[in-house]
Design a protein around this motif. Structure first.
Motif, PDB file in Angstrom:
ATOM      1  N   SER A 150       0.829  -1.200   0.000  1.00 20.99           N
ATOM      2  CA  SER A 150       0.000   0.000   0.000  1.00 20.99           C
ATOM      3  C   SER A 150       0.868   1.256   0.000  1.00 20.99           C
ATOM      4  O   SER A 150       0.588   2.215  -0.724  1.00 20.99           O
ATOM      5  N   GLN A 151       1.919   1.245   0.786  1.00 17.59           N
ATOM      6  CA  GLN A 151       2.820   2.395   0.834  1.00 17.59           C
ATOM      7  C   GLN A 151       3.536   2.573  -0.505  1.00 17.59           C
ATOM      8  O   GLN A 151       3.726   3.702  -0.966  1.00 17.59           O
ATOM      9  N   LYS A 152       3.920   1.465  -1.130  1.00 16.35           N
ATOM     10  CA  LYS A 152       4.584   1.534  -2.437  1.00 16.35           C
ATOM     11  C   LYS A 152       3.636   2.114  -3.482  1.00 16.35           C
ATOM     12  O   LYS A 152       4.017   2.965  -4.279  1.00 16.35           O
ATOM     13  N   ILE A 153       2.385   1.669  -3.451  1.00 16.84           N
ATOM     14  CA  ILE A 153       1.388   2.163  -4.405  1.00 16.84           C
ATOM     15  C   ILE A 153       1.138   3.647  -4.183  1.00 16.84           C
ATOM     16  O   ILE A 153       1.095   4.430  -5.139  1.00 16.84           O
ATOM     17  N   THR A 154       0.981   4.050  -2.926  1.00 14.34           N
ATOM     18  CA  THR A 154       0.743   5.465  -2.615  1.00 14.34           C
ATOM     19  C   THR A 154       1.892   6.329  -3.120  1.00 14.34           C
ATOM     20  O   THR A 154       1.669   7.369  -3.744  1.00 14.34           O
ATOM     21  N   SER A 155       3.100   5.893  -2.868  1.00  7.08           N
ATOM     22  CA  SER A 155       4.267   6.631  -3.340  1.00  7.08           C
ATOM     23  C   SER A 155       4.259   6.735  -4.867  1.00  7.08           C
ATOM     24  O   SER A 155       4.538   7.802  -5.425  1.00  7.08           O
ATOM     25  N   GLY A 156       3.909   5.645  -5.539  1.00  4.55           N
ATOM     26  CA  GLY A 156       3.836   5.660  -6.996  1.00  4.55           C
ATOM     27  C   GLY A 156       2.754   6.585  -7.514  1.00  4.55           C
ATOM     28  O   GLY A 156       2.957   7.283  -8.513  1.00  4.55           O
ATOM     29  N   LEU A 157       1.620   6.627  -6.842  1.00  6.53           N
ATOM     30  CA  LEU A 157       0.536   7.516  -7.258  1.00  6.53           C
ATOM     31  C   LEU A 157       0.939   8.978  -7.109  1.00  6.53           C
ATOM     32  O   LEU A 157       0.685   9.795  -7.989  1.00  6.53           O
ATOM     33  N   VAL A 158       1.573   9.304  -6.011  1.00  6.01           N
ATOM     34  CA  VAL A 158       1.948  10.684  -5.744  1.00  6.01           C
ATOM     35  C   VAL A 158       3.025  11.164  -6.722  1.00  6.01           C
ATOM     36  O   VAL A 158       3.004  12.319  -7.142  1.00  6.01           O
ATOM     37  N   THR A 159       3.934  10.272  -7.086  1.00  9.07           N
ATOM     38  CA  THR A 159       5.038  10.659  -7.980  1.00  9.07           C
ATOM     39  C   THR A 159       4.758  10.327  -9.443  1.00  9.07           C
ATOM     40  O   THR A 159       5.614  10.562 -10.294  1.00  9.07           O
ATOM     41  N   LYS A 160       3.588   9.752  -9.702  1.00  3.97           N
ATOM     42  CA  LYS A 160       3.191   9.343 -11.051  1.00  3.97           C
ATOM     43  C   LYS A 160       4.191   8.335 -11.626  1.00  3.97           C
ATOM     44  O   LYS A 160       4.540   8.368 -12.792  1.00  3.97           O
ATOM     45  N   ASN A 161       4.622   7.422 -10.743  1.00  3.49           N
ATOM     46  CA  ASN A 161       5.571   6.382 -11.119  1.00  3.49           C
ATOM     47  C   ASN A 161       4.767   5.097 -11.362  1.00  3.49           C
ATOM     48  O   ASN A 161       4.487   4.336 -10.433  1.00  3.49           O
ATOM     49  N   PHE A 162       4.400   4.868 -12.618  1.00  4.71           N
ATOM     50  CA  PHE A 162       3.530   3.745 -12.952  1.00  4.71           C
ATOM     51  C   PHE A 162       4.202   2.396 -12.725  1.00  4.71           C
ATOM     52  O   PHE A 162       3.525   1.419 -12.399  1.00  4.71           O
ATOM     53  N   ASP A 163       5.531   2.327 -12.864  1.00  2.00           N
ATOM     54  CA  ASP A 163       6.235   1.068 -12.579  1.00  2.00           C
ATOM     55  C   ASP A 163       6.099   0.703 -11.101  1.00  2.00           C
ATOM     56  O   ASP A 163       5.879  -0.459 -10.759  1.00  2.00           O
ATOM     57  N   GLN A 164       6.226   1.694 -10.241  1.00  2.00           N
ATOM     58  CA  GLN A 164       6.101   1.452  -8.803  1.00  2.00           C
ATOM     59  C   GLN A 164       4.662   1.051  -8.444  1.00  2.00           C
ATOM     60  O   GLN A 164       4.454   0.143  -7.637  1.00  2.00           O
ATOM     61  N   ILE A 165       3.695   1.710  -9.043  1.00  2.00           N
ATOM     62  CA  ILE A 165       2.293   1.349  -8.815  1.00  2.00           C
ATOM     63  C   ILE A 165       2.065  -0.091  -9.261  1.00  2.00           C
ATOM     64  O   ILE A 165       1.454  -0.891  -8.540  1.00  2.00           O
ATOM     65  N   HIS A 166       2.589  -0.435 -10.423  1.00  7.30           N
ATOM     66  CA  HIS A 166       2.417  -1.779 -10.980  1.00  7.30           C
ATOM     67  C   HIS A 166       3.055  -2.840 -10.080  1.00  7.30           C
ATOM     68  O   HIS A 166       2.447  -3.881  -9.802  1.00  7.30           O
ATOM     69  N   ARG A 167       4.269  -2.574  -9.611  1.00  8.12           N
ATOM     70  CA  ARG A 167       4.948  -3.527  -8.713  1.00  8.12           C
ATOM     71  C   ARG A 167       4.159  -3.725  -7.428  1.00  8.12           C
ATOM     72  O   ARG A 167       3.945  -4.850  -6.971  1.00  8.12           O
ATOM     73  N   GLY A 168       3.722  -2.616  -6.838  1.00  8.27           N
ATOM     74  CA  GLY A 168       2.948  -2.707  -5.596  1.00  8.27           C
ATOM     75  C   GLY A 168       1.648  -3.464  -5.793  1.00  8.27           C
ATOM     76  O   GLY A 168       1.256  -4.289  -4.960  1.00  8.27           O
ATOM     77  N   ALA A 169       0.976  -3.207  -6.914  1.00  8.67           N
ATOM     78  CA  ALA A 169      -0.292  -3.889  -7.201  1.00  8.67           C
ATOM     79  C   ALA A 169      -0.069  -5.380  -7.432  1.00  8.67           C
ATOM     80  O   ALA A 169      -0.853  -6.209  -6.948  1.00  8.67           O
ATOM     81  N   ASN A 170       0.988  -5.737  -8.156  1.00  9.38           N
ATOM     82  CA  ASN A 170       1.273  -7.159  -8.391  1.00  9.38           C
ATOM     83  C   ASN A 170       1.645  -7.876  -7.096  1.00  9.38           C
ATOM     84  O   ASN A 170       1.238  -9.019  -6.880  1.00  9.38           O
ATOM     85  N   GLU A 171       2.403  -7.221  -6.245  1.00  6.28           N
ATOM     86  CA  GLU A 171       2.744  -7.815  -4.948  1.00  6.28           C
ATOM     87  C   GLU A 171       1.488  -8.013  -4.110  1.00  6.28           C
ATOM     88  O   GLU A 171       1.313  -9.052  -3.467  1.00  6.28           O
ATOM     89  N   LEU A 172       0.615  -7.022  -4.127  1.00  7.49           N
ATOM     90  CA  LEU A 172      -0.642  -7.124  -3.378  1.00  7.49           C
ATOM     91  C   LEU A 172      -1.494  -8.272  -3.912  1.00  7.49           C
ATOM     92  O   LEU A 172      -2.069  -9.046  -3.142  1.00  7.49           O
ATOM     93  N   SER A 173      -1.547  -8.409  -5.228  1.00 12.54           N
ATOM     94  CA  SER A 173      -2.301  -9.499  -5.836  1.00 12.54           C
ATOM     95  C   SER A 173      -1.724 -10.856  -5.426  1.00 12.54           C
ATOM     96  O   SER A 173      -2.472 -11.799  -5.127  1.00 12.54           O
ATOM     97  N   SER A 174      -0.410 -10.956  -5.371  1.00 13.29           N
ATOM     98  CA  SER A 174       0.237 -12.205  -4.943  1.00 13.29           C
ATOM     99  C   SER A 174      -0.115 -12.544  -3.501  1.00 13.29           C
ATOM    100  O   SER A 174      -0.359 -13.702  -3.165  1.00 13.29           O
ATOM    101  N   ILE A 175      -0.133 -11.531  -2.654  1.00 11.63           N
ATOM    102  CA  ILE A 175      -0.499 -11.752  -1.254  1.00 11.63           C
ATOM    103  C   ILE A 175      -1.943 -12.241  -1.162  1.00 11.63           C
ATOM    104  O   ILE A 175      -2.262 -13.135  -0.383  1.00 11.63           O
TER     105      ILE A 175
END
Length: 152
Positions: free
Chosen positions: A47-72
Protein backbone atom coordinates in the motif's frame (compact mmCIF):
# COMPACT_ATOMS: atom_id res chain seq x y z
CA UNK A 1 -6.07 18.10 -12.68
CA UNK A 2 -6.78 19.78 -9.33
CA UNK A 3 -9.36 17.14 -8.42
CA UNK A 4 -6.83 14.39 -9.09
CA UNK A 5 -4.27 15.94 -6.75
CA UNK A 6 -6.91 16.48 -4.09
CA UNK A 7 -7.82 12.81 -4.43
CA UNK A 8 -4.20 11.67 -4.24
CA UNK A 9 -3.61 13.96 -1.25
CA UNK A 10 -6.65 12.47 0.49
CA UNK A 11 -5.32 8.95 -0.13
CA UNK A 12 -1.89 9.89 1.23
CA UNK A 13 -3.44 11.42 4.34
CA UNK A 14 -5.65 8.37 4.86
CA UNK A 15 -2.72 5.96 4.63
CA UNK A 16 -0.49 8.18 6.77
CA UNK A 17 -3.21 8.39 9.40
CA UNK A 18 -3.70 4.64 9.40
CA UNK A 19 0.03 4.00 9.72
CA UNK A 20 0.34 6.60 12.47
CA UNK A 21 -2.63 5.18 14.38
CA UNK A 22 -1.32 1.64 14.14
CA UNK A 23 2.15 2.66 15.31
CA UNK A 24 0.70 4.50 18.32
CA UNK A 25 -1.48 1.60 19.39
CA UNK A 26 -1.28 0.35 22.98
CA UNK A 27 -1.28 -3.22 21.72
CA UNK A 28 2.04 -5.07 21.65
CA UNK A 29 3.58 -5.69 18.25
CA UNK A 30 2.48 -8.84 16.48
CA UNK A 31 4.58 -11.95 16.84
CA UNK A 32 6.86 -12.08 13.76
CA UNK A 33 6.17 -15.82 13.45
CA UNK A 34 2.49 -15.17 13.01
CA UNK A 35 1.84 -15.69 9.30
CA UNK A 36 -1.33 -13.62 9.31
CA UNK A 37 0.43 -10.64 10.86
CA UNK A 38 3.26 -10.99 8.35
CA UNK A 39 0.75 -10.93 5.48
CA UNK A 40 -0.91 -7.82 6.87
CA UNK A 41 2.45 -6.06 7.20
CA UNK A 42 3.30 -7.06 3.63
CA UNK A 43 -0.03 -5.63 2.43
CA UNK A 44 0.76 -2.40 4.26
CA UNK A 45 4.17 -2.23 2.53
CA UNK A 46 2.46 -2.74 -0.86
CA UNK A 47 0.00 0.00 0.00
CA UNK A 48 2.82 2.40 0.83
CA UNK A 49 4.58 1.53 -2.44
CA UNK A 50 1.39 2.16 -4.40
CA UNK A 51 0.74 5.47 -2.62
CA UNK A 52 4.27 6.63 -3.34
CA UNK A 53 3.84 5.66 -7.00
CA UNK A 54 0.54 7.52 -7.26
CA UNK A 55 1.95 10.68 -5.74
CA UNK A 56 5.04 10.66 -7.98
CA UNK A 57 3.19 9.34 -11.05
CA UNK A 58 5.57 6.38 -11.12
CA UNK A 59 3.53 3.74 -12.95
CA UNK A 60 6.24 1.07 -12.58
CA UNK A 61 6.10 1.45 -8.80
CA UNK A 62 2.29 1.35 -8.81
CA UNK A 63 2.42 -1.78 -10.98
CA UNK A 64 4.95 -3.53 -8.71
CA UNK A 65 2.95 -2.71 -5.60
CA UNK A 66 -0.29 -3.89 -7.20
CA UNK A 67 1.27 -7.16 -8.39
CA UNK A 68 2.74 -7.82 -4.95
CA UNK A 69 -0.64 -7.12 -3.38
CA UNK A 70 -2.30 -9.50 -5.84
CA UNK A 71 0.24 -12.20 -4.94
CA UNK A 72 -0.50 -11.75 -1.25
CA UNK A 73 -4.22 -12.06 -1.98
CA UNK A 74 -3.53 -15.42 -3.63
CA UNK A 75 -1.49 -16.69 -0.68
CA UNK A 76 -3.03 -19.81 0.80
CA UNK A 77 -2.06 -18.73 4.31
CA UNK A 78 -4.43 -15.81 4.02
CA UNK A 79 -7.33 -18.10 3.11
CA UNK A 80 -7.31 -19.78 6.51
CA UNK A 81 -10.61 -18.30 7.65
CA UNK A 82 -13.57 -19.79 5.80
CA UNK A 83 -16.14 -17.10 6.61
CA UNK A 84 -17.94 -16.14 3.36
CA UNK A 85 -17.88 -12.38 4.03
CA UNK A 86 -14.16 -12.53 4.81
CA UNK A 87 -13.63 -14.52 1.60
CA UNK A 88 -15.57 -11.86 -0.33
CA UNK A 89 -13.29 -9.10 0.99
CA UNK A 90 -10.21 -11.15 0.06
CA UNK A 91 -11.55 -11.73 -3.47
CA UNK A 92 -12.52 -8.08 -3.89
CA UNK A 93 -9.06 -6.91 -2.83
CA UNK A 94 -7.45 -9.28 -5.34
CA UNK A 95 -9.71 -7.95 -8.12
CA UNK A 96 -8.86 -4.35 -7.21
CA UNK A 97 -5.13 -5.14 -7.15
CA UNK A 98 -5.40 -6.66 -10.62
CA UNK A 99 -7.37 -3.66 -11.87
CA UNK A 100 -4.81 -1.34 -10.31
CA UNK A 101 -1.98 -3.17 -12.12
CA UNK A 102 -3.90 -2.83 -15.39
CA UNK A 103 -4.45 0.89 -14.83
CA UNK A 104 -0.72 1.29 -14.17
CA UNK A 105 0.11 -0.57 -17.40
CA UNK A 106 -2.21 1.79 -19.25
CA UNK A 107 -0.63 4.77 -17.46
CA UNK A 108 -4.09 5.82 -16.29
CA UNK A 109 -3.46 7.79 -13.09
CA UNK A 110 -7.13 8.58 -12.47
CA UNK A 111 -8.12 4.93 -12.90
CA UNK A 112 -5.24 3.76 -10.72
CA UNK A 113 -6.16 6.26 -8.03
CA UNK A 114 -9.80 5.19 -8.08
CA UNK A 115 -8.86 1.49 -7.95
CA UNK A 116 -6.49 2.14 -5.07
CA UNK A 117 -9.11 4.06 -3.11
CA UNK A 118 -11.55 1.19 -3.68
CA UNK A 119 -8.94 -1.27 -2.41
CA UNK A 120 -8.40 0.85 0.70
CA UNK A 121 -12.13 0.88 1.29
CA UNK A 122 -12.16 -2.91 0.95
CA UNK A 123 -9.34 -3.19 3.51
CA UNK A 124 -11.12 -0.93 5.97
CA UNK A 125 -14.42 -2.82 5.59
CA UNK A 126 -12.68 -6.15 6.04
CA UNK A 127 -10.86 -5.02 9.17
CA UNK A 128 -14.09 -3.61 10.55
CA UNK A 129 -15.83 -6.93 9.86
CA UNK A 130 -13.02 -8.96 11.43
CA UNK A 131 -12.79 -6.72 14.46
CA UNK A 132 -16.50 -6.21 15.11
CA UNK A 133 -18.11 -9.42 13.83
CA UNK A 134 -15.64 -12.29 13.61
CA UNK A 135 -14.02 -11.51 16.95
CA UNK A 136 -17.45 -11.65 18.61
CA UNK A 137 -18.24 -14.98 16.97
CA UNK A 138 -14.85 -16.56 17.67
CA UNK A 139 -14.54 -15.31 21.26
CA UNK A 140 -18.03 -16.01 22.55
CA UNK A 141 -18.26 -19.81 22.37
CA UNK A 142 -21.80 -19.29 23.60
CA UNK A 143 -24.54 -21.65 22.46
CA UNK A 144 -27.23 -19.19 21.41
CA UNK A 145 -30.84 -20.29 21.14
CA UNK A 146 -33.70 -18.80 19.17
CA UNK A 147 -36.13 -16.94 21.40
CA UNK A 148 -39.69 -16.90 20.06
CA UNK A 149 -41.43 -13.56 19.74
CA UNK A 150 -44.48 -13.50 21.99
CA UNK A 151 -47.73 -13.10 20.14
CA UNK A 152 -50.28 -10.70 21.63
Amino acid sequence: MTQRWLLVTAVVLLVAGAVSASSQSDKPEADPDDQQAALMLAKLACSQKITSGLVTKNFDQIHRGANELSSICNATAWAAHEDPVYAHHRTELRKQAQKLAKMAEEKNLDGATYSYMHSLNTCINCHEYCRDVLSIIDDSKVNLKVVPIPSN
